[in-house]
Design a protein around this motif. Structure first.
Motif, PDB file in Angstrom:
ATOM      1  N   GLU A  46       3.136  -5.448   8.464  1.00 23.73           N
ATOM      2  CA  GLU A  46       3.857  -5.038   9.673  1.00 23.73           C
ATOM      3  C   GLU A  46       4.232  -3.551   9.597  1.00 23.73           C
ATOM      4  OE1 GLU A  46       5.924  -9.342  10.757  1.00 23.73           O
ATOM      5  OE2 GLU A  46       6.995  -7.901   9.507  1.00 23.73           O
ATOM      6  N   ALA A  47       4.679  -3.106   8.428  1.00 18.58           N
ATOM      7  CA  ALA A  47       5.028  -1.690   8.253  1.00 18.58           C
ATOM      8  C   ALA A  47       3.785  -0.818   8.365  1.00 18.58           C
ATOM      9  CB  ALA A  47       5.708  -1.480   6.898  1.00 18.58           C
ATOM     10  N   TRP A  48       2.680  -1.264   7.772  1.00 24.21           N
ATOM     11  CA  TRP A  48       1.427  -0.518   7.845  1.00 24.21           C
ATOM     12  C   TRP A  48       0.961  -0.402   9.295  1.00 24.21           C
ATOM     13  CZ3 TRP A  48      -3.624  -1.928   9.242  1.00 24.21           C
ATOM     14  CH2 TRP A  48      -4.608  -1.013   8.900  1.00 24.21           C
ATOM     15  N   ILE A  49       1.070  -1.492  10.056  1.00 23.69           N
ATOM     16  CA  ILE A  49       0.696  -1.469  11.474  1.00 23.69           C
ATOM     17  C   ILE A  49       1.547  -0.446  12.221  1.00 23.69           C
ATOM     18  CG2 ILE A  49       0.772  -2.788  13.639  1.00 23.69           C
ATOM     19  CD1 ILE A  49      -0.098  -5.253  11.987  1.00 23.69           C
ATOM     20  N   GLU A  50       2.834  -0.440  11.963  1.00 20.09           N
ATOM     21  CA  GLU A  50       3.722   0.507  12.650  1.00 20.09           C
ATOM     22  C   GLU A  50       3.332   1.954  12.345  1.00 20.09           C
ATOM     23  OE1 GLU A  50       6.401   1.712  15.288  1.00 20.09           O
ATOM     24  OE2 GLU A  50       5.916  -0.392  14.935  1.00 20.09           O
TER      25      GLU A  50
END
Length: 76
Positions: A46-50
């Motif tokens: 999720e952090a990587w996507i953001e």
């Protein structure tokens, strides 16, 4: 990200794999659409996507039209 992958999940998304688990995650929202990942791994994705949202959306547009996509820095 798979080419022409709009049949099962019409929303822009990625497929994330870890060990024997796989999840389908919506790019704009980070919502889990299908599958599962361990919670700590899901938070990393999720952090990587953001961080890479603009690049991912550009790749989604290209892949959905059958064009090659650009590499995005992986999780480390």
């Amino acid at each position: 990200m798979y080419f022409f992958d709009e049949e099962r999940h019409s929303k822009p998304h990625i497929h994330a794999r870890y060990s024997d688990q796989e999840a389908v995650i919506e790019i704009p929202t980070g919502v889990l659409l299908a599958g599962e990942l361990k919670s700590n791994k899901l938070k990393l994705v999720e952090a990587w996507i953001e961080i890479h949202k603009d690049e991912l959306m550009a790749n989604w547009e290209m892949a959905s039209k059958g064009f090659p996509i650009k590499d995005i820095e992986p999780l480390k």
